[in-house]
Design a protein around this motif. Structure first.
Motif, PDB file in Angstrom:
ATOM      1  N   GLU A  27     -15.120  16.481  10.685  1.00  0.00           N
ATOM      2  CA  GLU A  27     -16.301  15.625  10.638  1.00  0.00           C
ATOM      3  C   GLU A  27     -16.361  15.046   9.232  1.00  0.00           C
ATOM      4  O   GLU A  27     -16.497  15.771   8.251  1.00  0.00           O
ATOM      5  N   VAL A  28     -16.239  13.734   9.139  1.00  0.00           N
ATOM      6  CA  VAL A  28     -16.072  13.073   7.855  1.00  0.00           C
ATOM      7  C   VAL A  28     -17.395  13.030   7.093  1.00  0.00           C
ATOM      8  O   VAL A  28     -18.412  12.583   7.612  1.00  0.00           O
ATOM      9  N   GLU A  29     -17.348  13.478   5.854  1.00  0.00           N
ATOM     10  CA  GLU A  29     -18.470  13.314   4.926  1.00  0.00           C
ATOM     11  C   GLU A  29     -18.268  12.081   4.053  1.00  0.00           C
ATOM     12  O   GLU A  29     -19.210  11.332   3.788  1.00  0.00           O
ATOM     13  N   ALA A  30     -17.027  11.877   3.613  1.00  0.00           N
ATOM     14  CA  ALA A  30     -16.721  10.730   2.763  1.00  0.00           C
ATOM     15  C   ALA A  30     -15.239  10.403   2.906  1.00  0.00           C
ATOM     16  O   ALA A  30     -14.424  11.270   3.231  1.00  0.00           O
ATOM     17  N   ALA A  31     -14.902   9.135   2.672  1.00  0.00           N
ATOM     18  CA  ALA A  31     -13.513   8.676   2.754  1.00  0.00           C
ATOM     19  C   ALA A  31     -13.226   7.744   1.587  1.00  0.00           C
ATOM     20  O   ALA A  31     -14.066   6.915   1.224  1.00  0.00           O
ATOM     21  N   GLY A  32     -12.049   7.890   0.999  1.00  0.00           N
ATOM     22  CA  GLY A  32     -11.669   7.046  -0.123  1.00  0.00           C
ATOM     23  C   GLY A  32     -11.261   5.651   0.318  1.00  0.00           C
ATOM     24  O   GLY A  32     -10.805   5.435   1.449  1.00  0.00           O
ATOM     25  N   VAL A  33     -11.446   4.701  -0.586  1.00  0.00           N
ATOM     26  CA  VAL A  33     -11.073   3.303  -0.351  1.00  0.00           C
ATOM     27  C   VAL A  33     -10.240   2.848  -1.544  1.00  0.00           C
ATOM     28  O   VAL A  33     -10.673   2.977  -2.698  1.00  0.00           O
ATOM     29  N   GLY A  34      -9.053   2.308  -1.288  1.00  0.00           N
ATOM     30  CA  GLY A  34      -8.202   1.838  -2.372  1.00  0.00           C
ATOM     31  C   GLY A  34      -7.515   0.546  -2.008  1.00  0.00           C
ATOM     32  O   GLY A  34      -7.552   0.107  -0.848  1.00  0.00           O
ATOM     33  N   ASN A  35      -6.862  -0.064  -2.994  1.00  0.00           N
ATOM     34  CA  ASN A  35      -6.131  -1.295  -2.699  1.00  0.00           C
ATOM     35  C   ASN A  35      -5.005  -1.051  -1.705  1.00  0.00           C
ATOM     36  O   ASN A  35      -4.567  -1.973  -1.022  1.00  0.00           O
ATOM     37  N   TRP A  36      -4.554   0.208  -1.600  1.00  0.00           N
ATOM     38  CA  TRP A  36      -3.525   0.535  -0.613  1.00  0.00           C
ATOM     39  C   TRP A  36      -4.031   0.336   0.812  1.00  0.00           C
ATOM     40  O   TRP A  36      -3.242   0.081   1.718  1.00  0.00           O
ATOM     41  N   ASP A  37      -5.332   0.447   1.030  1.00  0.00           N
ATOM     42  CA  ASP A  37      -5.873   0.211   2.367  1.00  0.00           C
ATOM     43  C   ASP A  37      -5.723  -1.255   2.775  1.00  0.00           C
ATOM     44  O   ASP A  37      -5.575  -1.562   3.963  1.00  0.00           O
ATOM     45  N   ASP A  38      -5.755  -2.150   1.797  1.00  0.00           N
ATOM     46  CA  ASP A  38      -5.517  -3.552   2.107  1.00  0.00           C
ATOM     47  C   ASP A  38      -4.048  -3.786   2.428  1.00  0.00           C
ATOM     48  O   ASP A  38      -3.713  -4.679   3.211  1.00  0.00           O
ATOM     49  N   ILE A  39      -3.167  -2.986   1.838  1.00  0.00           N
ATOM     50  CA  ILE A  39      -1.738  -3.063   2.178  1.00  0.00           C
ATOM     51  C   ILE A  39      -1.537  -2.633   3.628  1.00  0.00           C
ATOM     52  O   ILE A  39      -0.762  -3.236   4.378  1.00  0.00           O
ATOM     53  N   VAL A  40      -2.266  -1.596   4.045  1.00  0.00           N
ATOM     54  CA  VAL A  40      -2.228  -1.173   5.454  1.00  0.00           C
ATOM     55  C   VAL A  40      -2.766  -2.283   6.345  1.00  0.00           C
ATOM     56  O   VAL A  40      -2.169  -2.613   7.387  1.00  0.00           O
ATOM     57  N   ARG A  41      -3.890  -2.861   5.959  1.00  0.00           N
ATOM     58  CA  ARG A  41      -4.512  -3.921   6.767  1.00  0.00           C
ATOM     59  C   ARG A  41      -3.557  -5.103   6.955  1.00  0.00           C
ATOM     60  O   ARG A  41      -3.500  -5.708   8.037  1.00  0.00           O
ATOM     61  N   SER A  42      -2.780  -5.411   5.916  1.00  0.00           N
ATOM     62  CA  SER A  42      -1.860  -6.547   5.995  1.00  0.00           C
ATOM     63  C   SER A  42      -0.598  -6.243   6.791  1.00  0.00           C
ATOM     64  O   SER A  42       0.193  -7.150   7.070  1.00  0.00           O
ATOM     65  N   GLY A  43      -0.386  -4.971   7.130  1.00  0.00           N
ATOM     66  CA  GLY A  43       0.790  -4.588   7.888  1.00  0.00           C
ATOM     67  C   GLY A  43       1.988  -4.211   7.038  1.00  0.00           C
ATOM     68  O   GLY A  43       3.060  -3.920   7.574  1.00  0.00           O
ATOM     69  N   ALA A  44       1.819  -4.152   5.712  1.00  0.00           N
ATOM     70  CA  ALA A  44       2.937  -3.857   4.822  1.00  0.00           C
ATOM     71  C   ALA A  44       3.160  -2.362   4.612  1.00  0.00           C
ATOM     72  O   ALA A  44       4.138  -1.977   3.979  1.00  0.00           O
ATOM     73  N   TRP A  45       2.257  -1.519   5.111  1.00  0.00           N
ATOM     74  CA  TRP A  45       2.426  -0.064   5.025  1.00  0.00           C
ATOM     75  C   TRP A  45       2.183   0.507   6.413  1.00  0.00           C
ATOM     76  O   TRP A  45       1.094   0.424   6.953  1.00  0.00           O
TER      77      TRP A  45
END
Length: 310
Positions: A27-45
């Motif tokens: 059960e999630v209390e908090a989740a990190g956000v980084g520029n790597w998440d945008d790399i995932v969003r773009s399909g590069a990771w």
């Protein structure tokens, strides 16, 4: 996101099923956000899933279910993880299914927000220092971009290893970087900074260098001695110079490393400040802020179950 490259939005995705024998449900209390998440969003990771999917590759929360072959955790345990490949969804959700092999216990007293933003930068810094650069006690290390989260953790970890750390940082973070353990801090806006670093390292240059600045290896290599070692965490192209070896570091899950690092965090031997905390429903704004980088620390999404729909 509904599709690769699409916007981040609030989606009603299926609830995760019960865990397989080697999984836990958090059960999630908090989740990190980084520029790597945008790399995932773009399909590069490739993180192991295809859209529609929740993003997020680092999490802190409470175990609510365990698989039949998970001896180390039970419901109620407070944990954190860098759970790749993702199983059911990413970590920007109310619950997430995680391979138990990637889960470690959250140290008591560490805030949820800090624990959530810790795994990726801490593992990146550790793997760069211990594996790519093999930094030894007594060596000189340059950390280029020490004002950022990963760079700041690298300074602390290198100092704990007994290395002599020289760092670059902006004016706003110079004092903090010095407190982290850098013996010298130089402003990277001064184009001659590599020459100053070489001087501080005895005129021949540092033994090793880690750059957390996109495109920064071309400058950093000028500060490294002949036969030295340089690593980048930003996907820089190889930079030639003085026979310097080059490594490009990509973070991977490692529960043994994360457990050790979390222990240092719990003991106060590592510190990390969170820059911004936003509710889960504002994930798009959180990602934009993380990509912009002007936040004074990592961005975190907090799950508030008092909100409608949460």
């Amino acid at each position: 996101m509904r599709e690769i490259g699409g916007p981040v939005e609030v989606l009603d995705l299926p609830e995760p099923a019960g865990p397989s024998p080697r999984e836990v449900v958090i059960e999630v209390e908090a989740a990190g956000v980084g520029n790597w998440d945008d790399i995932v969003r773009s399909g590069a990771w490739d993180v192991g899933l295809t859209p529609p999917m929740a993003l997020g590759v680092e999490v802190a929360g409470t175990v609510v279910a365990v698989g039949s072959n998970v001896p180390d955790f039970r419901p109620g345990d407070e944990v954190l993880a860098h759970p790749l490949p993702l199983r059911h969804q990413g970590c920007w959700a109310q619950r997430v299914v995680v391979d138990a092999a990637h889960v470690v216990t959250k140290p008591a007293g560490v805030p949820w927000e800090t624990a959530a933003a810790f795994p990726v930068p801490a593992l990146t810094a550790e793997q760069a220092l211990s594996e790519a650069l093999r930094v030894a006690e007594g060596e000189t290390l340059l950390v280029h971009g020490a004002g950022g989260t990963t760079g700041g953790l690298a300074v602390q970890l290198a100092a704990l290893r007994g290395a002599r750390v020289i760092a670059t940082a902006g004016p706003a973070s110079a004092e903090r970087v010095a407190r982290a353990g850098a013996v010298e801090v130089v402003g990277y806006h001064d184009r001659s900074w590599p020459d100053r670093v070489r001087e501080w390292a005895g005129g021949t240059g540092v033994d090793t260098a880690l750059t957390a600045v996109p495109g920064g290896s071309a400058d950093a290599v000028r500060a490294v001695r002949e036969g030295g070692r340089l690593a980048t965490i930003t996907g820089d192209r190889r930079s030639a110079g003085w026979g310097v070896s080059f490594a490009d570091v990509y973070v991977r899950p490692d529960s043994a490393q994360l457990e050790k690092l979390s222990g240092l965090l719990g003991e106060g031997r590592l510190t990390m400040s969170v820059g911004a905390i936003l509710p889960l429903t504002e994930a798009a704004a959180a990602l934009e802020r993380a990509v912009r980088g002007a936040n004074g620390g990592p961005v975190v999404l907090r799950v508030d179950r008092k909100q409608p729909g949460i």
